[in-house]
Write an enzyme that holds these catalytic residues in place. Structure first.
Site, mmCIF file in Angstrom:
data_model
loop_
_atom_site.group_PDB
_atom_site.id
_atom_site.type_symbol
_atom_site.label_atom_id
_atom_site.label_comp_id
_atom_site.label_asym_id
_atom_site.label_seq_id
_atom_site.Cartn_x
_atom_site.Cartn_y
_atom_site.Cartn_z
ATOM 1 N N LYS A 90 1.232 -1.600 -0.035
ATOM 2 C CA LYS A 90 -0.057 0.081 -0.160
ATOM 3 C C LYS A 90 0.563 1.128 -0.151
ATOM 4 O O LYS A 90 0.703 2.221 -0.659
ATOM 5 C CB LYS A 90 -0.662 -0.101 1.250
ATOM 6 C CG LYS A 90 -1.950 1.292 1.724
ATOM 7 C CD LYS A 90 -2.550 1.308 2.271
ATOM 8 C CE LYS A 90 -3.611 0.089 2.253
ATOM 9 N NZ LYS A 90 -4.308 -0.188 3.591
ATOM 10 N N GLU A 96 9.522 -6.521 4.152
ATOM 11 C CA GLU A 96 10.034 -7.404 3.750
ATOM 12 C C GLU A 96 9.616 -7.192 1.658
ATOM 13 O O GLU A 96 10.407 -8.127 0.942
ATOM 14 C CB GLU A 96 8.727 -8.287 3.952
ATOM 15 C CG GLU A 96 9.287 -8.268 5.019
ATOM 16 C CD GLU A 96 8.607 -8.062 6.338
ATOM 17 O OE1 GLU A 96 8.599 -8.581 8.047
ATOM 18 O OE2 GLU A 96 7.839 -6.759 5.797
ATOM 19 N N GLY A 152 -5.395 -5.114 5.100
ATOM 20 C CA GLY A 152 -4.462 -6.356 4.663
ATOM 21 C C GLY A 152 -5.657 -7.087 4.101
ATOM 22 O O GLY A 152 -5.278 -8.408 2.667
ATOM 23 N N ARG A 153 -5.591 -8.073 5.434
ATOM 24 C CA ARG A 153 -6.542 -9.255 5.495
ATOM 25 C C ARG A 153 -7.631 -8.796 5.272
ATOM 26 O O ARG A 153 -8.251 -10.492 5.092
ATOM 27 C CB ARG A 153 -6.306 -9.179 6.909
ATOM 28 C CG ARG A 153 -6.905 -8.535 7.762
ATOM 29 C CD ARG A 153 -6.665 -8.930 9.612
ATOM 30 N NE ARG A 153 -7.026 -8.595 10.319
ATOM 31 C CZ ARG A 153 -6.305 -6.431 11.103
ATOM 32 N NH1 ARG A 153 -5.048 -6.695 9.847
ATOM 33 N NH2 ARG A 153 -7.161 -6.454 11.866
ATOM 34 N N GLU A 238 -5.116 -11.833 13.327
ATOM 35 C CA GLU A 238 -4.970 -10.447 13.709
ATOM 36 C C GLU A 238 -6.186 -9.636 14.118
ATOM 37 O O GLU A 238 -5.255 -8.213 14.674
ATOM 38 C CB GLU A 238 -4.332 -10.068 12.105
ATOM 39 C CG GLU A 238 -3.195 -8.767 12.437
ATOM 40 C CD GLU A 238 -2.374 -8.526 10.826
ATOM 41 O OE1 GLU A 238 -1.221 -8.918 11.375
ATOM 42 O OE2 GLU A 238 -2.832 -8.395 10.181
ATOM 43 N N HIS A 269 -5.163 -38.974 8.850
ATOM 44 C CA HIS A 269 -3.453 -39.592 9.539
ATOM 45 C C HIS A 269 -2.381 -38.042 10.270
ATOM 46 O O HIS A 269 -1.706 -39.232 10.618
ATOM 47 C CB HIS A 269 -3.172 -40.060 8.593
ATOM 48 C CG HIS A 269 -4.130 -40.665 7.867
ATOM 49 N ND1 HIS A 269 -4.061 -42.113 7.985
ATOM 50 C CD2 HIS A 269 -4.989 -40.966 7.412
ATOM 51 C CE1 HIS A 269 -4.656 -43.189 7.868
ATOM 52 N NE2 HIS A 269 -5.727 -41.842 6.561
ATOM 53 N N LYS A 395 7.934 -5.140 13.880
ATOM 54 C CA LYS A 395 8.359 -4.301 12.643
ATOM 55 C C LYS A 395 9.224 -3.125 13.347
ATOM 56 O O LYS A 395 10.701 -2.650 12.657
ATOM 57 C CB LYS A 395 7.353 -3.880 12.114
ATOM 58 C CG LYS A 395 6.661 -4.336 10.553
ATOM 59 C CD LYS A 395 5.736 -3.845 10.204
ATOM 60 C CE LYS A 395 4.417 -5.281 9.880
ATOM 61 N NZ LYS A 395 3.846 -3.750 9.009
#
Length: 433
Positions: A90, A96, A152-153, A238, A269, A395
């Site tokens: 954004k 990152e 973002g999410r 979050e 399993h 961050k």
């Protein structure tokens, strides 16, 4: 919003038709999405889920982790001449994402042996910061924006979904959005007793706050939803992993269910033993489909592997609910000493979600269902489901610690002995004082 959507459609039409060409004149065959958090988890989940709808000869790969092995592995075997990067940030300042984007640009220019003008043919941006985008070398005509109120999410149905649209086309992406809209309208208009997101949210609160359940398993019986649980982890944890209310007062109850899961029958399993006979209560959401995206004959060549998959689906929910008593097990001739070990107590909660088929509309509906469930829980807890200050502090600390790790001179003691010891161990491993 519609202006951005139209521009996305025009761009992906050019990309999918072959009109958009790379710097050497070759057609783009691979799109690499560079983002992190919501700029990665949503697109990679949806792309995997809708692989059958990728119909233009364009494959999509994803880079998110600042660990260089992620980028090296993802770019391995790709041809720079036929690769396009989408940089999703954004502010165009995410550490990152910009670190990976810069490394990708270096890989591209080294591979092509061309000047920086080539960047504009191989990079586009999903961002709102035109100055930073231009400084990177991306033509701002190929910048697709979204707004501050798009978290973002919650962003996969915004311009963040550009990589998905590149793969499946604007028409299928419109079906994806229509799925969101259908559940939005249902949530807005349905009575509470018939409102699926409300019921799902109330169930989460019921088991979490009144029965002490700490986690919730999400178990899709479709391998194409292999990343769905990871996507929900960010969406739910979050959003609702908070300890204070919106007004700043402490929350008096547990918040933020721990979401996890694995597609069936792999999970059967691995961890279903704990679901059936463990001492922890783990509510589970089972997601299944009437029609498969792929099907093959069973071992004897006569049946359907999808039918076999779904027989496991229904068996698991039945056993969780009703179990098997000691009397029933003893009546089968089981040795007495084994009877208590085979008892299935039952009364383990599960929610079954069934859909006709995994389509663009259905995956949109599933996402919206859980988005609104998050909102329901947040409202009842009185928390703000749309901030994430716990992420921000990490961050800031990372930026402050980076020069401590890399400085030529031995750093001053850190504020705590634990971090100080760990930093000095790392510096020794890297050959620094």
């Amino acid at each position: 919003m519609h202006e951005v959507l139209d521009r996305m459609g025009d761009f992906t039409d050019r990309l999918r038709s072959g009109e958009w060409r790379g710097a050497t004149g070759e057609r783009i065959t691979t799109v690499v999405n560079i983002g992190i958090g919501g700029s990665d988890l949503g697109p990679v989940m949806v792309y995997r889920a809708l692989r059958h709808y990728a119909d233009a000869g364009i494959s999509v790969r994803f880079i998110s982790n600042i660990d260089p092995s992620d980028l090296v592995r993802t770019l391995h075997g790709l041809d720079p001449a036929t690769t396009l990067f989408i940089v999703a940030s954004k502010t165009f300042s995410t550490l990152e994402t910009l670190t990976n984007a810069t490394a990708a640009k270096r890989w591209l220019l080294d591979g092509l042996g061309l000047g920086t003008d080539a960047v504009a043919k191989h990079f586009v941006a999903v961002s709102t910061n035109a100055d930073r985008v231009a400084d990177f070398g991306i033509d701002t005509a190929n910048m697709f924006g979204f707004w501050d109120w798009v978290g973002g999410r919650y962003s996969v149905d915004s311009a963040i979904g550009l990589s998905v649209m590149a793969a499946i086309g604007k028409e299928r992406f419109a079906e994806f959005l229509a799925g969101f809209h259908a559940v939005d309208e249902h949530f807005r208009t349905a009575p509470l007793e018939e409102n699926a997101p409300v019921l799902l949210g109330l169930l989460g609160l019921w088991y979490s706050n009144f029965f002490g359940a700490e986690s919730r398993a999400v178990l899709p019986y479709s391998n194409d939803l292999v990343r769905f649980a990871a996507y929900l982890q960010q969406l739910t944890m979050e959003s609702n992993g908070k300890s204070v209310r919106a007004d700043g007062s402490p929350v008096p109850a547990s918040t933020g269910e721990i979401f996890w899961g694995e597609p069936g029958t792999n999970g059967q399993h691995a961890f279903y033993q704990l679901l059936h006979q463990g001492t922890r209560l783990v509510p589970a959401d089972f997601i299944g489909f009437g029609e498969p995206t792929d099907d093959l004959p069973t071992a004897d060549g006569t049946g359907s592997m999808h039918d076999l998959l779904m027989s496991n689906f229904f068996a698991q929910t039945k056993v969780l609910a009703f179990g098997k008593t000691a009397e029933e097990i003893a009546a089968e001739g089981t040795p007495e000493h084994l009877v208590p070990h085979k008892v299935m107590p039952g009364n383990r909660p599960s929610t079954t979600i069934l859909a006709p088929k995994l389509t663009p509309s259905v995956i949109g509906q599933l996402i919206a269902l859980y988005e609104h469930q998050v909102f329901v829980e947040g409202v009842i807890w009185g928390i703000d489901s749309f901030d994430q200050w716990g992420v921000e502090l990490g961050k800031t600390q990372a930026v402050e610690l980076q020069p401590v790790l890399t400085a030529a001179e031995s750093p001053a003691a850190q504020s705590d002995t634990s971090t100080d010891s760990l930093v000095r161990w790392y510096r020794r491993q890297r050959g620094r004082a």
